[in-house]
Design an enzyme around this catalytic site. Structure first.
Site, mmCIF file in Angstrom:
data_model
loop_
_atom_site.group_PDB
_atom_site.id
_atom_site.type_symbol
_atom_site.label_atom_id
_atom_site.label_comp_id
_atom_site.label_asym_id
_atom_site.label_seq_id
_atom_site.Cartn_x
_atom_site.Cartn_y
_atom_site.Cartn_z
ATOM 1 N N LYS A 165 78.975 33.870 30.209
ATOM 2 C CA LYS A 165 79.291 32.657 30.961
ATOM 3 C C LYS A 165 77.942 32.028 31.299
ATOM 4 C CE LYS A 165 81.336 30.825 35.200
ATOM 5 N NZ LYS A 165 81.939 31.135 36.526
ATOM 6 N N THR A 178 82.617 34.197 41.913
ATOM 7 C CA THR A 178 81.954 33.501 43.018
ATOM 8 C C THR A 178 82.910 32.580 43.752
ATOM 9 O OG1 THR A 178 79.896 33.524 41.743
ATOM 10 C CG2 THR A 178 80.010 32.016 43.601
ATOM 11 N N THR A 179 83.737 31.855 43.012
ATOM 12 C CA THR A 179 84.668 30.893 43.598
ATOM 13 C C THR A 179 85.683 31.563 44.512
ATOM 14 O OG1 THR A 179 84.383 29.498 41.657
ATOM 15 C CG2 THR A 179 86.296 29.039 43.019
ATOM 16 N N ILE A 221 84.750 28.976 31.792
ATOM 17 C CA ILE A 221 85.339 29.591 32.981
ATOM 18 C C ILE A 221 85.146 28.554 34.073
ATOM 19 C CG2 ILE A 221 85.210 31.436 34.692
ATOM 20 C CD1 ILE A 221 84.371 33.310 32.409
ATOM 21 N N ARG A 265 72.219 30.510 41.672
ATOM 22 C CA ARG A 265 72.657 31.481 42.676
ATOM 23 C C ARG A 265 71.841 32.769 42.646
ATOM 24 N NH1 ARG A 265 77.420 30.426 45.293
ATOM 25 N NH2 ARG A 265 78.717 28.740 44.461
ATOM 26 N N TYR A 302 68.826 37.976 44.128
ATOM 27 C CA TYR A 302 67.916 38.282 45.233
ATOM 28 C C TYR A 302 66.736 39.155 44.810
ATOM 29 C CZ TYR A 302 66.192 39.087 49.942
ATOM 30 O OH TYR A 302 65.399 39.122 51.053
ATOM 31 N N TYR A 323 77.072 36.958 33.033
ATOM 32 C CA TYR A 323 77.163 35.720 33.819
ATOM 33 C C TYR A 323 75.759 35.312 34.236
ATOM 34 C CZ TYR A 323 78.771 32.533 37.578
ATOM 35 O OH TYR A 323 78.991 31.450 38.390
#
Length: 292
Positions: A164, A46-47, A206, A140, A109, A135
């Site tokens: 994560k 994502t980052t 992470i 999000r 979503y 994850y």
């Protein structure tokens, strides 16, 4: 799985002022965090602003990181999405010879049920040629992967090796740590609660802030894993304000501002993200200068 104990870094994708990928900047970031003593690197998470990268740009990022790393640290590649068939297709067609695992986000979503999440990761586990790190980031994805689902996946698929965990819920993390298989890793996805999770039995992090201050943050995690509580918390409290600040106006705008202050890369982000405002930039600058 010891290679994923400690500090992994969720790498940014540096951009030039014209919004193109800054390859030289990315090389500097990789060298900076490797020199800082981190344990492994995560590419296209994502980052990395992966959602705004073209396929060609993604390949450029992968190639650059692989070449600069040159086998020095384990590499994890972000491969996830909310279209299960598309993720499976990538797993079957991509060359993973330079990667040690994938990081796969829970579907966003669509808001699947826990059974839908299980079936999604079942297909990923069956298709992946490398180990899988789940994850969970409800902020999000709009859905939480509950401990029962994580534990079911961990017990059913040996190549699902870790999660994560970024729900921001220390109680949920502790339930995972309490009931997980012995060789399954619970990795923090929240910089602020990394140390409490490690001390509770987690395997590390992470991290985002870890690329801004790699030496200090990775040392904190190592001290935590060694049970050196007071020494680890001393570093935690030194960095705590910076952790709050880098997420205050969105990730990776905050961490990119730190890289600009350190003269490593530009602070450019792509829309719909925007740069941090002047007030936050000044506070980040004050902190970074005092702690560099």
């Amino acid at each position: 799985m010891k290679k994923f104990a400690g500090t992994g870094i969720a790498l940014v994708t540096p951009f030039k002022k014209d919004f193109s990928v800054d390859v030289e900047g990315l090389k500097k970031v990789v060298e900076f965090v490797i020199d800082g003593g981190v344990e492994y690197l995560v590419v296209l998470g994502t980052t990395a602003e992966t959602a705004t990268l073209t396929q060609e740009e993604k390949e450029l990022v992968i190639t650059t990181v692989v070449e600069v790393n040159a086998g020095r640290l384990p590499l994890v590649l972000g491969v996830g999405g909310n279209n299960t068939m598309k993720v499976v297709e990538e797993l079957k067609t991509r060359d993973f010879s330079k990667f040690d695992a994938i990081l796969s986000v829970s579907p966003y979503y669509n808001k699947p049920t826990q059974e839908g999440i299980y079936q999604h990761f079942k297909e990923i586990a069956k298709a992946s040629p490398v180990p899988v790190i789940l994850y969970n980031v409800p902020g999000r994805t709009a859905s939480n992967v509950l401990p029962a689902t994580v534990l079911r996946l961990a017990n059913d698929f040996k190549n699902i090796i870790a999660i994560k965990e970024a729900a921001g819920d220390i109680v949920q993390a502790m339930r995972l740590i309490q009931h997980k298989p012995d060789d399954f890793l619970v990795i923090s996805g929240d910089d602020m609660i990394t140390l409490p999770m490690v001390l509770a039995g987690g395997s590390g992090v992470i991290s985002v802030i870890g690329q801004g201050f790699p030496k200090a943050f990775s040392e904190m995690v190592r001290l935590g894993l060694q049970g050196k509580v007071s020494e680890a918390y001393e570093i935690h409290y030194q960095l705590a304000d910076s952790i709050d600040m880098i997420f205050e106006q969105g990730n990776p705008a905050g961490i990119k501002e730190i890289f600009k202050i350190k003269a490593i890369t530009e602070n450019t982000v792509r829309l719909p993200l925007v740069n941090v405002d002047k007030n936050l930039a000044e506070r980040l600058s004050d902190f970074t200068i005092k702690n560099s």
